[in-house]
Design a protein around this motif. Sequence first.
Motif, PDB file in Angstrom:
ATOM      1  N   VAL A  60       5.341   0.010   1.261  1.00  0.00           N
ATOM      2  CA  VAL A  60       5.895   0.089   2.611  1.00  0.00           C
ATOM      3  C   VAL A  60       5.019   1.067   3.393  1.00  0.00           C
ATOM      4  O   VAL A  60       4.767   2.179   2.938  1.00  0.00           O
ATOM      5  CB  VAL A  60       7.356   0.604   2.581  1.00  0.00           C
ATOM      6  N   SER A  98       8.417  -4.911   4.224  1.00  0.00           N
ATOM      7  CA  SER A  98       9.467  -4.000   4.667  1.00  0.00           C
ATOM      8  C   SER A  98      10.241  -3.496   3.451  1.00  0.00           C
ATOM      9  O   SER A  98      10.183  -4.091   2.369  1.00  0.00           O
ATOM     10  CB  SER A  98      10.423  -4.722   5.610  1.00  0.00           C
ATOM     11  N   GLU A  99      10.963  -2.411   3.642  1.00  0.00           N
ATOM     12  CA  GLU A  99      11.783  -1.873   2.559  1.00  0.00           C
ATOM     13  C   GLU A  99      12.723  -2.937   2.005  1.00  0.00           C
ATOM     14  O   GLU A  99      12.794  -3.146   0.796  1.00  0.00           O
ATOM     15  CB  GLU A  99      12.618  -0.688   3.053  1.00  0.00           C
ATOM     16  N   PHE A 118      10.092   6.913   0.702  1.00  0.00           N
ATOM     17  CA  PHE A 118      11.431   7.044   0.135  1.00  0.00           C
ATOM     18  C   PHE A 118      11.689   8.479  -0.307  1.00  0.00           C
ATOM     19  O   PHE A 118      10.833   9.106  -0.911  1.00  0.00           O
ATOM     20  CB  PHE A 118      11.619   6.112  -1.064  1.00  0.00           C
ATOM     21  N   THR A 122      17.557   8.202  -0.426  1.00  0.00           N
ATOM     22  CA  THR A 122      17.386   6.796  -0.072  1.00  0.00           C
ATOM     23  C   THR A 122      18.694   6.013  -0.197  1.00  0.00           C
ATOM     24  O   THR A 122      19.464   6.230  -1.133  1.00  0.00           O
ATOM     25  CB  THR A 122      16.294   6.136  -0.942  1.00  0.00           C
ATOM     26  N   TRP A 124      18.778   3.017  -1.056  1.00  0.00           N
ATOM     27  CA  TRP A 124      18.524   1.946  -2.025  1.00  0.00           C
ATOM     28  C   TRP A 124      18.933   2.328  -3.447  1.00  0.00           C
ATOM     29  O   TRP A 124      18.647   1.601  -4.391  1.00  0.00           O
ATOM     30  CB  TRP A 124      17.035   1.562  -1.994  1.00  0.00           C
TER      31      TRP A 124
END
Length: 170
Positions: A60, A98-99, A118, A122, A124
């Motif tokens: 990214v 993209s993420e 990140f 994050t 995610w």
Amino acid sequence: MRSSVNAVRISGGRAVRRILLGAVACLAALSLAACGLQIPRDPDGTLDRVSGGELRVGAVEEPGLVETDGPSPDGPLPELVRGFADTLDARATWRVGSEETLVAALEQGELDLVIGGFTDQTPWIEQAGLTRGYRDIEHADGRNLVLLVPMGENAFLSALERYLDEEVGG
């Protein structure tokens, strides 16, 4: 007098029990090692597959950390990834995106690692495994940077963290 003898017996019994439990734990660990069971392990075999092969990396764009305008990503994070790949005798291949796109590819087993800006905060965390946070990566600017790996691939994560600890400090 009798109660002090019982107290000695009870505490002595606990000590013996602890020693026996420790011995059983050691024997179990040795038995597992003899069977070839590796701890930590990768349920999907990421470390074994990547070693001597291909490390599939999502990148990214993150100014100062990951530059994606050339033929392959450049910057401190891609350089760390290339160094890690070298330790595994692997070749890094890159996918820029993209993420959201790259995390989805990580979840689907299409990528082995995702890098970018990140941090240890994050969002995610539910979709990916994270390395420890690393502040001393060039251009981290005081942030605890993390790299994303497939969930549950603990041997791969451990190998990556050992490398990062050596290169940038833990």
